[in-house]
Design an enzyme around this catalytic site. Sequence first.
Site, short mmCIF file in Angstrom:
data_model
loop_
_atom_site.label_atom_id
_atom_site.label_comp_id
_atom_site.label_asym_id
_atom_site.label_seq_id
_atom_site.Cartn_x
_atom_site.Cartn_y
_atom_site.Cartn_z
N TRP A 104 0.83 -1.21 0.00
CA TRP A 104 0.00 0.00 0.00
C TRP A 104 0.86 1.25 0.00
CZ3 TRP A 104 -4.20 -1.54 -1.88
CH2 TRP A 104 -4.73 -2.78 -1.52
N ASP A 172 -1.15 6.74 6.61
CA ASP A 172 -2.22 5.81 6.27
C ASP A 172 -2.37 4.89 7.49
OD1 ASP A 172 -3.82 3.76 5.41
OD2 ASP A 172 -2.64 3.27 3.61
N LYS A 196 -11.81 -1.84 8.31
CA LYS A 196 -10.96 -2.71 9.14
C LYS A 196 -11.29 -2.52 10.63
CE LYS A 196 -7.89 -2.38 5.39
NZ LYS A 196 -7.96 -3.75 4.87
N1 PMP Z 1 -4.07 1.19 2.94
C1 PMP Z 1 -4.00 0.08 3.69
C2 PMP Z 1 -3.04 0.02 4.84
C3 PMP Z 1 -4.81 -1.02 3.38
O1 PMP Z 1 -4.74 -2.13 4.09
C4 PMP Z 1 -5.71 -0.92 2.28
C5 PMP Z 1 -6.67 -2.01 1.88
N2 PMP Z 1 -6.58 -3.20 2.41
C6 PMP Z 1 -5.72 0.25 1.53
C7 PMP Z 1 -4.90 1.29 1.90
C8 PMP Z 1 -6.59 0.39 0.31
O2 PMP Z 1 -7.90 0.61 0.66
P1 PMP Z 1 -9.05 0.59 -0.44
O3 PMP Z 1 -9.25 -0.84 -0.83
O4 PMP Z 1 -10.22 1.15 0.30
O5 PMP Z 1 -8.60 1.46 -1.56
#
Ligand code: PMP
Length: 359
Positions: A104, A172, A196
């Site tokens: 990510w 994030d 989450k």
């Molecule tokens: N950042 C983190 C730390 C994640 O775990 C995730 C998704 N699992 C995301 C961003 C992306 O989120 P989204 O699927 O809502 O775009």
Amino acid sequence: MSQSKIYFGAGPAALPQSVLEETAKAVLDFNGSGISLLSIPHRDKAFQAIMDECRDLVFQLSGLDPDDYEVLWLQGGGRQQFAMVPMNFLPEGGRAGYLDSGHWAHDAIANAKYYGEAVVLGSTRNINYTRLPEWPAHFPPDLHYLHLTTNNTIYGTQWPNVQGSPVPLVADMSSDMFSMKRDYSRFDLIYAVAQKNLGPAGVTLVIVSKEMLDRTVRKLPDAFSYKAQAAAGSLLNTPPVSAIYTSMLVLRWIAARGMDRIEADNREKAATLYSEIERNPLFDCPVETGSRSLMNAVFTMPVQGQEAAFLKFASERGIEGIKGHRSVGGFRASLYNAVRVEDVAALVTAMRAFEEIAD
Ligand code: PMP
């Protein structure tokens, strides 16, 4: 009625039973209004009260000062935040620092490159992200911000404490928001997808300092502008009413338990699982001890062919959602706030029972 399975999925993730029940009731009849939660108007007083309570709870749980920060509820998930951060704060020809701690974080870096230069100040990509990068010893003074991912959902690493930085910090926190006490005032912008630790999919919490908003570097269409979203109270467009309502219930649930208990339970769950992984000769954790996440425990079975057998064995005991992310394989048990101490005990019992029958 309750969920019949013990669920360790990484997101959308388990939610507290009381939250599920209250949501179910509200879907049929919101607060005795005779109208479903799925149909209430977003410009109504009743919905504004939900937005206000969400905001108050975020300030209460973060300890941040409402005079200094804005709370936003946006759509587009984590990926939209990867883009909005540089769109708003990285000018053409400017530089932003990024810590590359996993998939990510890497994706966030790729998005920054559309707008300016992303300077990678630390990466553990070459060791498949099995530990966190070192905190940067030096910060180039011209950085517009430093971006990091506090918890790496796929690789199972987590920054327990984040040091301060001389440049604005953007984090994030999608997979560890409100899972432990933190000094949130170190950050200028925090974002966390709800699915989450905060609620169902469809909404992303953003906390941004007013000082950071003043650093906005370009004119943007309102939908992608933090300033415009803040000015509109996150009601620029029709918000995901039900996802925000359920997130409010989760925030209430967290506040009722208190951050001390939430953190203590999360530490206990992680300690129980990691110590079984260490003890049980069938399992192994690829993540270095100092980097292990309280939220996503990643583990493997070194003997070929055993992983599929254990997945089936666990499933027969009502344990679901432990398959590792497709890019790393193995297992991942997500231990978010709503996962109970007894759920982890059931997983550990299954690991021990499997050890007994495996030859
Ligand atoms: N950042 C983190 C730390 C994640 O775990 C995730 C998704 N699992 C995301 C961003 C992306 O989120 P989204 O699927 O809502 O775009």
